[in-house]
Design a protein around this motif. Sequence first.
Motif, PDB file in Angstrom:
ATOM      1  N   SER A  21       1.432  -7.327 -10.522  1.00  0.00           N
ATOM      2  CA  SER A  21       0.384  -7.877  -9.656  1.00  0.00           C
ATOM      3  C   SER A  21       0.277  -7.065  -8.371  1.00  0.00           C
ATOM      4  CB  SER A  21       0.674  -9.336  -9.317  1.00  0.00           C
ATOM      5  OG  SER A  21       0.656 -10.113 -10.478  1.00  0.00           O
ATOM      6  N   TYR A  22       1.417  -6.710  -7.813  1.00  0.00           N
ATOM      7  CA  TYR A  22       1.416  -5.919  -6.584  1.00  0.00           C
ATOM      8  C   TYR A  22       0.819  -4.532  -6.821  1.00  0.00           C
ATOM      9  CZ  TYR A  22       3.096  -3.316  -2.545  1.00  0.00           C
ATOM     10  OH  TYR A  22       3.160  -2.519  -1.435  1.00  0.00           O
ATOM     11  N   GLN A  23       1.207  -3.888  -7.922  1.00  0.00           N
ATOM     12  CA  GLN A  23       0.662  -2.570  -8.237  1.00  0.00           C
ATOM     13  C   GLN A  23      -0.848  -2.640  -8.480  1.00  0.00           C
ATOM     14  OE1 GLN A  23       2.065   0.319  -7.888  1.00  0.00           O
ATOM     15  NE2 GLN A  23       4.030  -0.580  -7.371  1.00  0.00           N
ATOM     16  N   ALA A  24      -1.306  -3.665  -9.180  1.00  0.00           N
ATOM     17  CA  ALA A  24      -2.741  -3.822  -9.431  1.00  0.00           C
ATOM     18  C   ALA A  24      -3.493  -4.038  -8.112  1.00  0.00           C
ATOM     19  CB  ALA A  24      -2.987  -4.988 -10.380  1.00  0.00           C
ATOM     20  N   TYR A  25      -2.911  -4.804  -7.205  1.00  0.00           N
ATOM     21  CA  TYR A  25      -3.517  -5.028  -5.896  1.00  0.00           C
ATOM     22  C   TYR A  25      -3.628  -3.721  -5.122  1.00  0.00           C
ATOM     23  CZ  TYR A  25      -3.828  -6.422  -0.998  1.00  0.00           C
ATOM     24  OH  TYR A  25      -4.196  -6.525   0.314  1.00  0.00           O
ATOM     25  N   LYS A  26      -2.549  -2.918  -5.121  1.00  0.00           N
ATOM     26  CA  LYS A  26      -2.574  -1.633  -4.417  1.00  0.00           C
ATOM     27  C   LYS A  26      -3.625  -0.698  -5.012  1.00  0.00           C
ATOM     28  CE  LYS A  26       1.270   0.503  -3.934  1.00  0.00           C
ATOM     29  NZ  LYS A  26       2.634   1.027  -3.944  1.00  0.00           N
ATOM     30  N   ILE A  27      -3.730  -0.667  -6.310  1.00  0.00           N
ATOM     31  CA  ILE A  27      -4.710   0.194  -6.979  1.00  0.00           C
ATOM     32  C   ILE A  27      -6.127  -0.259  -6.650  1.00  0.00           C
ATOM     33  CG2 ILE A  27      -5.627   0.852  -9.243  1.00  0.00           C
ATOM     34  CD1 ILE A  27      -2.657   0.720 -10.197  1.00  0.00           C
ATOM     35  N   LYS A  28      -6.341  -1.549  -6.667  1.00  0.00           N
ATOM     36  CA  LYS A  28      -7.667  -2.079  -6.339  1.00  0.00           C
ATOM     37  C   LYS A  28      -8.060  -1.693  -4.912  1.00  0.00           C
ATOM     38  CE  LYS A  28     -10.213  -6.424  -6.332  1.00  0.00           C
ATOM     39  NZ  LYS A  28     -10.118  -7.876  -6.530  1.00  0.00           N
ATOM     40  N   ARG A  29      -7.115  -1.825  -3.981  1.00  0.00           N
ATOM     41  CA  ARG A  29      -7.385  -1.439  -2.593  1.00  0.00           C
ATOM     42  C   ARG A  29      -7.668   0.053  -2.472  1.00  0.00           C
ATOM     43  NH1 ARG A  29      -2.804  -3.287   1.227  1.00  0.00           N
ATOM     44  NH2 ARG A  29      -3.104  -1.112   1.743  1.00  0.00           N
ATOM     45  N   TYR A  30      -6.864   0.853  -3.171  1.00  0.00           N
ATOM     46  CA  TYR A  30      -7.041   2.307  -3.114  1.00  0.00           C
ATOM     47  C   TYR A  30      -8.393   2.709  -3.702  1.00  0.00           C
ATOM     48  CZ  TYR A  30      -6.411   7.267  -3.994  1.00  0.00           C
ATOM     49  OH  TYR A  30      -6.590   8.620  -4.035  1.00  0.00           O
ATOM     50  N   ASN A  31      -8.714   2.177  -4.870  1.00  0.00           N
ATOM     51  CA  ASN A  31      -9.979   2.505  -5.510  1.00  0.00           C
ATOM     52  C   ASN A  31     -11.165   2.034  -4.668  1.00  0.00           C
ATOM     53  OD1 ASN A  31      -8.725   3.786  -7.643  1.00  0.00           O
ATOM     54  ND2 ASN A  31      -8.756   1.970  -8.955  1.00  0.00           N
ATOM     55  N   ALA A  32     -11.030   0.903  -4.001  1.00  0.00           N
ATOM     56  CA  ALA A  32     -12.102   0.426  -3.115  1.00  0.00           C
ATOM     57  C   ALA A  32     -12.278   1.357  -1.929  1.00  0.00           C
ATOM     58  CB  ALA A  32     -11.798  -0.982  -2.648  1.00  0.00           C
ATOM     59  N   SER A  33     -11.153   1.872  -1.397  1.00  0.00           N
ATOM     60  CA  SER A  33     -11.255   2.776  -0.244  1.00  0.00           C
ATOM     61  C   SER A  33     -11.905   4.111  -0.647  1.00  0.00           C
ATOM     62  CB  SER A  33      -9.882   3.020   0.380  1.00  0.00           C
ATOM     63  OG  SER A  33      -9.069   3.787  -0.474  1.00  0.00           O
ATOM     64  N   ILE A  34     -11.694   4.550  -1.880  1.00  0.00           N
ATOM     65  CA  ILE A  34     -12.306   5.789  -2.369  1.00  0.00           C
ATOM     66  C   ILE A  34     -13.810   5.597  -2.544  1.00  0.00           C
ATOM     67  CG2 ILE A  34     -12.481   7.348  -4.341  1.00  0.00           C
ATOM     68  CD1 ILE A  34      -9.515   7.095  -4.699  1.00  0.00           C
ATOM     69  N   SER A  35     -14.202   4.458  -3.096  1.00  0.00           N
ATOM     70  CA  SER A  35     -15.623   4.238  -3.353  1.00  0.00           C
ATOM     71  C   SER A  35     -16.406   4.064  -2.047  1.00  0.00           C
ATOM     72  CB  SER A  35     -15.822   3.027  -4.259  1.00  0.00           C
ATOM     73  OG  SER A  35     -15.383   1.859  -3.605  1.00  0.00           O
ATOM     74  N   GLU A  36     -15.735   3.591  -0.968  1.00  0.00           N
ATOM     75  CA  GLU A  36     -16.384   3.450   0.324  1.00  0.00           C
ATOM     76  C   GLU A  36     -16.571   4.799   1.004  1.00  0.00           C
ATOM     77  OE1 GLU A  36     -14.057   0.744   2.604  1.00  0.00           O
ATOM     78  OE2 GLU A  36     -14.546  -0.968   1.332  1.00  0.00           O
ATOM     79  N   ALA A  37     -15.664   5.725   0.709  1.00  0.00           N
ATOM     80  CA  ALA A  37     -15.717   7.047   1.373  1.00  0.00           C
ATOM     81  C   ALA A  37     -16.738   7.968   0.830  1.00  0.00           C
ATOM     82  CB  ALA A  37     -14.359   7.729   1.249  1.00  0.00           C
TER      83      ALA A  37
END
Length: 192
Positions: free
Chosen positions: A176-192
């Motif tokens: 769950s923690y790894q999935a949360y980190k990945i979701k945050r990372y992928n969201a930050s990439i799509s915003e950039a």
Amino acid sequence: MAYTLNKVLADHSHKWLIALRIVLIIVLVWWMSVIFRFSAQNGTQSTQASDQVVEVFSDVIAKVTGNDHIKIKLTVTYRSQFEYGIRKLAHMFIYFILAITAMLLLFTFERVPMLVRMLLSVFGCFLYACTDEFHQSFSYGRGPSLRDVFIDTFGASMGIIVALILFCIIYTIYHSYQAYKIKRYNASISEA
């Protein structure tokens, strides 16, 4: 580049797995040596150790209940039965810990099916219990007991169940923690 959970786990797992396996092997061998030392005690030493545990336990009961009659009654009437129970619980406990340690080590091998891990753990504990009882037969005043092997194996089985519960909890939290980190990372990439 977006990450997936499997890629993140594959990138980081090998370094930690090697270190974790080494630590768990050391703990497993150390615990087996503790069991070996208990079996090397002669009959008198083993009885004295049991007596000390019974004394501590009866003192705790007397303090918790505020009733010294329990200690006196235990000493006069039920001491040998209580000591026997403590000895068998000790057998179960040491193999309970051995099985948990073995299962934790086996959890680090992802490709091994869970049923195989469980069977390896219980069979390994059973074999060690057999060799432990054989070793105990060389200690003065003690002998091997098939009943103790079964008690040890039962304790190991309980340890396997607890290890499975711990594994499920840790696995769920970690993923769950790894999935949360990945979701945050992928969201930050799509915003950039």
